[in-house]
Design an enzyme around this catalytic site. Structure first.
Site, short mmCIF file in Angstrom:
data_model
loop_
_atom_site.label_atom_id
_atom_site.label_comp_id
_atom_site.label_asym_id
_atom_site.label_seq_id
_atom_site.Cartn_x
_atom_site.Cartn_y
_atom_site.Cartn_z
N TYR A 147 0.75 -1.24 0.02
CA TYR A 147 -0.01 0.03 -0.01
C TYR A 147 0.97 1.13 -0.02
O TYR A 147 1.59 1.46 0.84
CB TYR A 147 -0.94 -0.15 1.25
CG TYR A 147 -1.85 -1.01 1.24
CD1 TYR A 147 -2.45 -1.80 0.05
CD2 TYR A 147 -2.71 -1.49 2.43
CE1 TYR A 147 -3.33 -2.83 0.08
CE2 TYR A 147 -3.60 -2.43 2.53
CZ TYR A 147 -3.80 -2.97 1.21
OH TYR A 147 -4.75 -4.14 1.36
N SER A 207 -13.20 -4.38 0.11
CA SER A 207 -14.23 -3.69 -0.90
C SER A 207 -15.56 -4.06 -0.60
O SER A 207 -16.29 -4.52 -1.49
CB SER A 207 -13.86 -4.14 -2.19
OG SER A 207 -12.46 -3.83 -2.88
N PHE A 222 -21.17 0.53 -6.02
CA PHE A 222 -22.43 0.21 -6.44
C PHE A 222 -23.61 1.18 -5.76
O PHE A 222 -24.53 1.34 -6.21
CB PHE A 222 -22.92 -1.05 -6.12
CG PHE A 222 -22.72 -1.80 -4.95
CD1 PHE A 222 -24.23 -1.23 -4.05
CD2 PHE A 222 -21.76 -2.37 -4.09
CE1 PHE A 222 -23.83 -1.86 -2.56
CE2 PHE A 222 -21.70 -2.77 -2.84
CZ PHE A 222 -22.89 -2.60 -2.08
#
Length: 308
Positions: free
Chosen positions: A52, A217, A228
């Site tokens: 990361y 996620s 979404f």
């Protein structure tokens, strides 16, 4: 906040996890605000990976919170290793695992990790070599517990054959819009795409072997293709249902998306990758909501899935 025990450990952890993949997007004061918001909300679990920000996220984390022994004892710290670069290759060699952990500890300014995960499966893995690395890290006190991320049952079994410690965590992608872990079980023996077993029944395997699952996620669809939530063009019915249930409970759609995951009896931890403190608070409210069976299935079907 709900707390669970990670089986085969003495760790009592929040079912919400602060994920730190995007800390490079924040200034130090912004990062500090986010971390302290997490702590104030009852989150005690913080997830990292040496990939990361190529290590910068771990550095920012420790600098922002001004890491010291008093702060450290309030946290469960987890990091991952094994990915050399996003477009590169994987490395589970003993040398690389030990080198990675030493770098992680230095960047996080801590003497030990509560949990180390192998980030993605390495087809060139020598499990006996991984076991040697784990034994050295455990004996030196640098890592207390071990786990994996994105591994299937056979890959876990192969590792576990050689490792003298129980693998205690498997971090997997899971959200309302990404549900292969449960799809094939619901559509068992049907001749449609949903019935395809894409992950060798990993959810049931982890439950049978007391491996705590962590959902990464949790608000995304596809492989980092966006949220979404609010995407009424591609997910009109799902957003309609989620928004309706959110209104009923007096919370945001983020809270309901969180509650959908935590409603599952597997006690799945939810990795929150947001850099927005208010959105983190919204997500944490979902940990306090227990959706009814009808609501849970209503949301699942609204995502385009079949319930025979």
């Amino acid at each position: 906040m709900k707390y669970i025990n990670i089986a085969n450990t003495d760790l009592q952890v929040s079912n919400m996890i602060m994920g730190n993949m995007r800390l490079t997007q924040l200034s130090l004061p912004e990062a500090e605000k986010l971390i302290r918001t997490a702590l104030d909300e009852g989150i005690n679990f913080f997830d990292h990976a040496d990939i990361y920000g190529k290590g910068q996220c771990e550095e920012i984390f420790s600098e922002a919170i001004q890491m010291n022994s008093s702060i450290r004892e309030k946290m469960i710290l987890q990091s991952k290793c094994g990915i050399i670069s996003p477009e590169g290759y994987f490395d589970f060699s003993k040398e690389h695992i030990i080198e990675s952990v030493n770098g992680i500890l230095k960047r996080l300014k801590t003497e030990y990790l509560d949990i180390l995960l192998l980030h993605r499966p390495d087809p060139l893995m020598e499990p006996a070599e991984v076991a040697e690395a784990f034994e050295d890290l455990h004996a030196s006190g640098k890592v207390k517990h071990f786990g994996v991320s994105n591994h299937n049952p056979a890959q876990i079994e192969l590792l576990q054959k050689y490792i003298p410690y129980n693998l205690v965590v498997n971090q997997l992608q899971f959200s309302i819009a990404h549900t292969p872990m449960i799809d094939s079980g619901i559509a068992l023996n049907m001749k449609n795409d949903q019935a395809i077993n894409r992950d060798s029944s990993i959810l049931e395997y982890c439950r049978l072997h007391d491996i705590t699952m962590q959902a990464w996620s949790p608000y995304q669809h596809g492989f980092f293709e966006g949220s979404f939530l609010g995407d009424v063009e591609r997910f009109p019915k799902l957003n309609e249902v989620v928004d309706s249930i959110a209104e009923k409970y007096g919370v945001t759609n983020t809270a309901i998306a969180t509650a959908w995951i935590t409603r599952h009896p597997a006690n799945i931890q939810v990795v929150l990758g947001t850099t927005n403190a208010e959105r983190m608070k919204d997500a944490c409210k979902g940990a306090e909501i227990r959706l009814s069976r009808e609501e849970w299935y209503q949301i699942y079907k609204a995502a385009g899935n079949i319930v025979p």
